[in-house]
Design an enzyme around this catalytic site. Sequence first.
Site, short mmCIF file in Angstrom:
data_model
loop_
_atom_site.label_atom_id
_atom_site.label_comp_id
_atom_site.label_asym_id
_atom_site.label_seq_id
_atom_site.Cartn_x
_atom_site.Cartn_y
_atom_site.Cartn_z
N ASP A 1 36.80 119.04 42.81
CA ASP A 1 38.14 119.63 42.74
C ASP A 1 38.63 119.59 41.29
O ASP A 1 38.17 118.77 40.50
CB ASP A 1 39.12 118.83 43.61
CG ASP A 1 39.01 119.20 45.09
OD1 ASP A 1 38.51 120.29 45.39
OD2 ASP A 1 39.44 118.38 45.92
N ARG B 1 34.45 127.69 42.49
CA ARG B 1 35.55 127.99 43.41
C ARG B 1 36.76 128.38 42.55
O ARG B 1 37.24 127.57 41.76
CB ARG B 1 35.86 126.74 44.23
CG ARG B 1 37.15 126.83 45.03
CD ARG B 1 37.46 125.49 45.70
NE ARG B 1 36.42 125.12 46.64
CZ ARG B 1 36.24 123.87 47.09
NH1 ARG B 1 36.99 122.89 46.65
NH2 ARG B 1 35.28 123.62 47.95
P1 FDA Z 1 49.85 131.96 47.24
O1 FDA Z 1 50.27 130.59 47.69
O2 FDA Z 1 50.43 132.51 45.98
O3 FDA Z 1 50.07 132.94 48.43
C1 FDA Z 1 49.82 134.32 48.25
C2 FDA Z 1 49.98 135.05 49.55
O4 FDA Z 1 49.06 134.52 50.53
C3 FDA Z 1 51.32 134.92 50.19
O5 FDA Z 1 52.25 135.80 49.61
C4 FDA Z 1 50.98 135.29 51.63
O6 FDA Z 1 50.82 136.67 51.75
C5 FDA Z 1 49.64 134.62 51.82
N1 FDA Z 1 49.82 133.27 52.39
C6 FDA Z 1 49.83 132.11 51.75
N2 FDA Z 1 50.04 131.09 52.61
C7 FDA Z 1 50.17 131.65 53.83
C8 FDA Z 1 50.42 131.13 55.15
N3 FDA Z 1 50.61 129.83 55.37
N4 FDA Z 1 50.48 132.03 56.16
C9 FDA Z 1 50.33 133.34 55.96
N5 FDA Z 1 50.11 133.88 54.74
C10 FDA Z 1 50.02 133.05 53.70
N6 FDA Z 1 44.29 123.85 43.58
C11 FDA Z 1 44.00 123.11 42.48
O7 FDA Z 1 44.81 123.02 41.55
N7 FDA Z 1 42.80 122.44 42.41
C12 FDA Z 1 41.86 122.53 43.38
O8 FDA Z 1 40.80 121.92 43.27
C13 FDA Z 1 42.15 123.34 44.52
N8 FDA Z 1 41.24 123.50 45.54
C14 FDA Z 1 41.46 124.45 46.51
C15 FDA Z 1 40.48 124.74 47.44
C16 FDA Z 1 40.68 125.74 48.37
C17 FDA Z 1 39.57 126.08 49.32
C18 FDA Z 1 41.91 126.46 48.40
C19 FDA Z 1 42.15 127.57 49.38
C20 FDA Z 1 42.91 126.13 47.52
C21 FDA Z 1 42.71 125.13 46.57
N9 FDA Z 1 43.71 124.79 45.68
C22 FDA Z 1 43.40 123.99 44.59
C23 FDA Z 1 45.12 125.25 45.88
C24 FDA Z 1 45.40 126.54 45.15
O9 FDA Z 1 45.41 126.34 43.77
C25 FDA Z 1 46.75 127.15 45.57
O10 FDA Z 1 47.76 126.23 45.28
C26 FDA Z 1 46.82 127.50 47.04
O11 FDA Z 1 45.62 128.00 47.53
C27 FDA Z 1 47.87 128.60 47.23
O12 FDA Z 1 47.51 129.77 46.52
P2 FDA Z 1 47.06 131.16 47.20
O13 FDA Z 1 45.98 131.73 46.35
O14 FDA Z 1 46.67 130.93 48.58
O15 FDA Z 1 48.27 132.09 47.02
#
Ligand code: FDA
Length: 315
Positions: free
Chosen positions: A141, A191
């Site tokens: 991570d 990732r």
């Molecule tokens: P974001 O949170 O901006 O959401 C974008 C859109 O996605 C929303 O507008 C909506 O449309 C949809 N959405 C999001 N949540 C939803 C929900 N609950 N229900 C429905 N729709 C939803 N971070 C880090 O700093 N270090 C790390 O090592 C990791 N590791 C990691 C592994 C994995 C597998 C994931 C998925 C995430 C991480 N993260 C992470 C966290 C990452 O940096 C981030 O904070 C979250 O994934 C949220 O970002 P999104 O890309 O999902 O978009």
Amino acid sequence: MLNDALRSVLLQAAKSSRLRHVVETAPVSRSVVRRFVSGTEASDAVAATAQLRRDGLMVTIDHLGEDTTEQAQADDVRDAYLVLLRALSDAGLADGGRAEVSLKLSAIGQGLGPDGPKRSTEYAREICEAAAAAGTTVTLDMEDHTTTDLTLDALSELRADFAWVGAVLQSYLRRTEGDCRDLAGEGSRVRLCKGAYAEPPSVAFTDSGEVDRSYVRCLKVLMGGQGYPMVASHDPRLVDIAGALAVRHGRAQGTYEYQMLYGIRPDEQKRLAAAGESTRVYLPYGQEWYGYLMRRMAERPANTAFFLRALATKG
Ligand code: FDA
């Protein structure tokens, strides 16, 4: 605006031991927490993994820990991963990397004094050895920007012996497009996520549009490279763009994968898997679930509404 205020309240709440006690002891907490965290024990993670595998999903398991401030804690976390990997192997779930582990180097002591980085890399090596014995992989991570170089150094050391060790890169960091270029070579597993820590504008894009555009630039580099991109986002637009880029670069399904967090967009996870896309769920477990849960709430107010509604109706 309201969301920003709520986010900062929740991030503060993540650090409050009083609120932690209230949430942990609320009658409904257990069932609500279970939406995002598989449980407190390795056996809970193994049971949830078996269910996800039955749904056609792959898994990466994270042992939840907060602020490792003493060596004994780092020892416990390392031991927890060794126990978990044995349990996954015994359950026949680890084979071929279908269930792997995600590891925060801070949890195994990266920040503990001048020897921290070296010792945590050694602990990570022990965990990699156990993963290799179980027939699976490890992904490191990524934490706040002060640790990025240390984590990438550890990655390169570990990859000398275990070429399959993966890393996380965060598109909110200005440096990340360059890091993607460095890590787009053959055998590399990256990732790509947006990033979850509060970072200063000197090192990070703070506008969400800029973070998204950076994500797409990084994806282009990874999809066009020789490695194995892991698209970690729930963002429907980025999921679509990733699919289009895979097609543009002639990538077959299985030469990249989608990743989402346990409990977030579970129907989309199943839809991608049913469409033949390799899809992996990031599955947390452990006693220290409170901080993780609060950060998930901070990311999306709808999750908070869900939690509060459940407290109000069943508590
Ligand atoms: P974001 O949170 O901006 O959401 C974008 C859109 O996605 C929303 O507008 C909506 O449309 C949809 N959405 C999001 N949540 C939803 C929900 N609950 N229900 C429905 N729709 C939803 N971070 C880090 O700093 N270090 C790390 O090592 C990791 N590791 C990691 C592994 C994995 C597998 C994931 C998925 C995430 C991480 N993260 C992470 C966290 C990452 O940096 C981030 O904070 C979250 O994934 C949220 O970002 P999104 O890309 O999902 O978009």
